[in-house]
Write a protein that holds these residues in place. Structure first.
Motif, PDB file in Angstrom:
ATOM      1  N   GLY A 205       0.809  -1.220   0.000  1.00 45.16           N
ATOM      2  CA  GLY A 205       0.000   0.000   0.000  1.00 45.16           C
ATOM      3  C   GLY A 205       0.840   1.266   0.000  1.00 45.16           C
ATOM      4  N   GLU A 206       1.910   1.291   0.817  1.00 45.51           N
ATOM      5  CA  GLU A 206       2.771   2.478   0.886  1.00 45.51           C
ATOM      6  C   GLU A 206       3.531   2.698  -0.417  1.00 45.51           C
ATOM      7  OE1 GLU A 206       3.609   5.054   3.201  1.00 45.51           O
ATOM      8  OE2 GLU A 206       1.624   4.443   3.858  1.00 45.51           O
ATOM      9  N   ALA A 207       3.943   1.607  -1.061  1.00 50.27           N
ATOM     10  CA  ALA A 207       4.646   1.737  -2.352  1.00 50.27           C
ATOM     11  C   ALA A 207       3.710   2.349  -3.399  1.00 50.27           C
ATOM     12  CB  ALA A 207       5.150   0.369  -2.816  1.00 50.27           C
TER      13      ALA A 207
ATOM     14  N   GLU B 103     -10.007  -1.000  -2.189  1.00 52.99           N
ATOM     15  CA  GLU B 103     -11.148  -0.969  -1.265  1.00 52.99           C
ATOM     16  C   GLU B 103     -11.102   0.245  -0.346  1.00 52.99           C
ATOM     17  OE1 GLU B 103      -9.125  -3.938   2.069  1.00 52.99           O
ATOM     18  OE2 GLU B 103     -10.678  -4.696   0.741  1.00 52.99           O
ATOM     19  N   HIS B 104      -9.974   0.981  -0.368  1.00 53.31           N
ATOM     20  CA  HIS B 104      -9.827   2.162   0.481  1.00 53.31           C
ATOM     21  C   HIS B 104     -10.050   3.433  -0.345  1.00 53.31           C
ATOM     22  CE1 HIS B 104      -8.308  -0.408   3.646  1.00 53.31           C
ATOM     23  NE2 HIS B 104      -7.407  -0.901   2.807  1.00 53.31           N
ATOM     24  N   VAL B 105     -11.007   4.249   0.070  1.00 50.91           N
ATOM     25  CA  VAL B 105     -11.349   5.461  -0.672  1.00 50.91           C
ATOM     26  C   VAL B 105     -10.157   6.402  -0.813  1.00 50.91           C
ATOM     27  CG1 VAL B 105     -12.787   7.556  -0.637  1.00 50.91           C
ATOM     28  CG2 VAL B 105     -13.781   5.338  -0.055  1.00 50.91           C
ATOM     29  N   THR B 106      -9.362   6.537   0.258  1.00 54.19           N
ATOM     30  CA  THR B 106      -8.202   7.434   0.215  1.00 54.19           C
ATOM     31  C   THR B 106      -7.242   7.034  -0.904  1.00 54.19           C
ATOM     32  OG1 THR B 106      -8.351   7.898   2.574  1.00 54.19           O
ATOM     33  CG2 THR B 106      -6.238   8.343   1.505  1.00 54.19           C
ATOM     34  N   LEU B 107      -6.983   5.736  -1.022  1.00 48.82           N
ATOM     35  CA  LEU B 107      -6.073   5.259  -2.067  1.00 48.82           C
ATOM     36  C   LEU B 107      -6.671   5.493  -3.456  1.00 48.82           C
ATOM     37  CD1 LEU B 107      -4.681   1.904  -0.598  1.00 48.82           C
ATOM     38  CD2 LEU B 107      -3.787   4.216  -0.376  1.00 48.82           C
ATOM     39  N   GLN B 108      -7.969   5.284  -3.588  1.00 51.99           N
ATOM     40  CA  GLN B 108      -8.619   5.533  -4.876  1.00 51.99           C
ATOM     41  C   GLN B 108      -8.456   6.998  -5.291  1.00 51.99           C
ATOM     42  OE1 GLN B 108     -12.580   3.940  -3.709  1.00 51.99           O
ATOM     43  NE2 GLN B 108     -12.438   2.735  -5.587  1.00 51.99           N
ATOM     44  N   LYS B 109      -8.728   7.896  -4.359  1.00 55.03           N
ATOM     45  CA  LYS B 109      -8.642   9.327  -4.659  1.00 55.03           C
ATOM     46  C   LYS B 109      -7.224   9.729  -5.037  1.00 55.03           C
ATOM     47  CE  LYS B 109     -10.590  11.945  -1.548  1.00 55.03           C
ATOM     48  NZ  LYS B 109     -11.006  12.364  -0.183  1.00 55.03           N
ATOM     49  N   GLU B 110      -6.228   9.213  -4.291  1.00 52.43           N
ATOM     50  CA  GLU B 110      -4.833   9.556  -4.584  1.00 52.43           C
ATOM     51  C   GLU B 110      -4.438   9.071  -5.975  1.00 52.43           C
ATOM     52  OE1 GLU B 110      -2.492   7.962  -1.410  1.00 52.43           O
ATOM     53  OE2 GLU B 110      -3.234   9.404   0.077  1.00 52.43           O
ATOM     54  N   ALA B 111      -4.851   7.860  -6.326  1.00 53.71           N
ATOM     55  CA  ALA B 111      -4.506   7.306  -7.645  1.00 53.71           C
ATOM     56  C   ALA B 111      -5.172   8.099  -8.761  1.00 53.71           C
ATOM     57  CB  ALA B 111      -4.921   5.838  -7.714  1.00 53.71           C
TER      58      ALA B 111
END
Length: 396
Positions: A292-294, A330-338
């Motif tokens: 996830g961090e990568a 599945e994580h909204v934060t990761l979706q938004k960042e991508a």
């Protein structure tokens, strides 16, 4: 029985003995032992916070001549340092200055008893830096700050252990504390530690130093100074580490440096060694945290950079497909960042990315997001923003 003693007021009596009979060694000795036995109780801490015990304990610490006496006082102080009100009192009484004097006096000693005292003093300084109030941190940082920051690091360098971590609450109004730490040279002390222990089997030094660096990199003023001193390049020496905790902290530190800083994003985004390592970690099956961090660091590099060269380097390292897969996390934060990262990248250099977007089926992923009733409004909005960028490409 201890709770009953506190209820009937024994704390007041014990502190009064330290005040009125400070020269009576036998009486002070048993008094300190009694305080040591009670200091772990929350009720005792509360009662002690209403006395001048901090002032008396600092006096006892300063005059202590034997290792036994030092150890007793340290044990009491460590217990009291768990209470914010008592931390403030200890700092205002000058405990950190006495601790610094002790560390200087014992620095370099190879005797086991001295090593224990150095460890206890360093641990106590760290505990004092973990204050939860503005008053606490202001007091800590206003007194002899340079020696308080650097001595625990020096102790760690000589003994192969890290006793220091910048973990104070990072509210906006307290950022000045972290900025002062960078100004007095803590960053390069930490980097020296990291480089010395990069091949070490004991990863505690690397983990602690990276935790400190990550927190120090949060204030914008620090990011600028850290970049000017080429810290990002020195940190990357740890890329070869095989320790998952170190890898995780390294990724978080680099992401914090890139956050909001185009210069940092461009430095990191044009380093093929770093990008290839990130892509490798994006495929890691043994640690969801590192994976996830990568992904987040790849996204941060694209999101904050403004260079076509970074886009090309990311394409060559085959990192784009990982960002596309991140859009369906599945994580909204990761979706938004991508989605934000891909939107910015496609605005800068869509032509370079077209083939990768087709291979990774980005458009189909965006369609699925828009059709899914569970997709959050923010992700829907960002998805449509990316689609608007993609419409400029005939192929897509």
């Amino acid at each position: 029985l201890q709770e009953e003693l506190v209820k009937v007021g024994v704390i007041t009596s014990l502190v009064r003995i330290l005040t009125d009979y400070a020269e009576s060694e036998p009486l002070v000795h048993v008094d300190l032992l009694a305080l040591c036995n009670l200091a772990d109780l929350d009720t005792a801490k509360e009662a002690l916070s209403k006395t001048k015990v901090a002032e008396q304990l600092v006096k006892q610490l300063r005059r202590a001549e034997s290792h036994e006496r030092l150890e007793i006082v340290f044990e009491i102080l460590q217990a009291l340092a768990e209470n914010d009100a008592l931390k403030v009192q200890l700092v205002e009484a000058g405990v950190q200055e006495v601790l610094s004097e002790i560390l200087l006096r014992l620095q370099g000693s190879s005797q086991a008893e001295d090593t224990c005292i150095v460890k206890a003093a360093s641990d106590l300084i760290v505990s004092l830096l973990l204050g939860e109030t503005e008053k606490m941190t202001t007091a800590s940082f206003s007194r002899n700050s340079k020696i308080v920051y650097l001595l625990p690091i020096q102790a760690g360098r000589e003994r192969g252990t890290a006793r220091f971590r910048c973990s104070m609450p990072l509210k906006q109004k307290l950022y000045g504390n972290c900025e002062r730490m960078v100004q007095v040279g803590v960053i390069h002390q930490l980097l020296d530690l990291l480089e010395k222990h990069v091949e070490s089997a004991d990863v505690s030094v690397q983990h602690a130093a990276l935790s400190a660096l990550r927190n120090l990199a949060i204030p914008v003023a620090n990011k600028v100074q850290i970049l000017e001193e080429r810290v990002a390049e020195r940190i990357q020496a740890l890329l070869r580490s095989e320790s998952p905790p170190v890898q995780f902290k390294l990724l978080g530190t680099l992401r914090m440096l890139a956050d909001g800083q185009a210069d940092a994003a461009e430095i990191l985004g044009q380093d093929p060694t770093l990008l290839n390592r990130l892509v490798q970690w994006c495929d890691a099956n043994n640690s969801a945290g590192i994976r996830g961090e990568a992904h987040r660091l790849l996204a941060s590099i694209l999101q904050h950079n403004r260079s076509q060269e970074v886009i090309k380097a990311m394409q060559e390292a085959r990192g784009v497909k990982h960002l596309v897969s991140m859009t369906t996390s599945e994580h909204v934060t990761l979706q938004k960042e991508a989605l934000n990262a891909l939107t910015i990248a496609s605005t800068i250099n869509l032509e370079t990315l077209e083939e990768s977007f087709k291979e990774s089926r980005l458009v189909q992923s965006l369609h699925r997001l828009l059709q899914d009733v569970n997709t959050s409004p923010e992700v829907t909005y960002n998805s449509m923003g990316l689609l608007c960028s993609l419409l400029k490409s005939g192929k897509l």
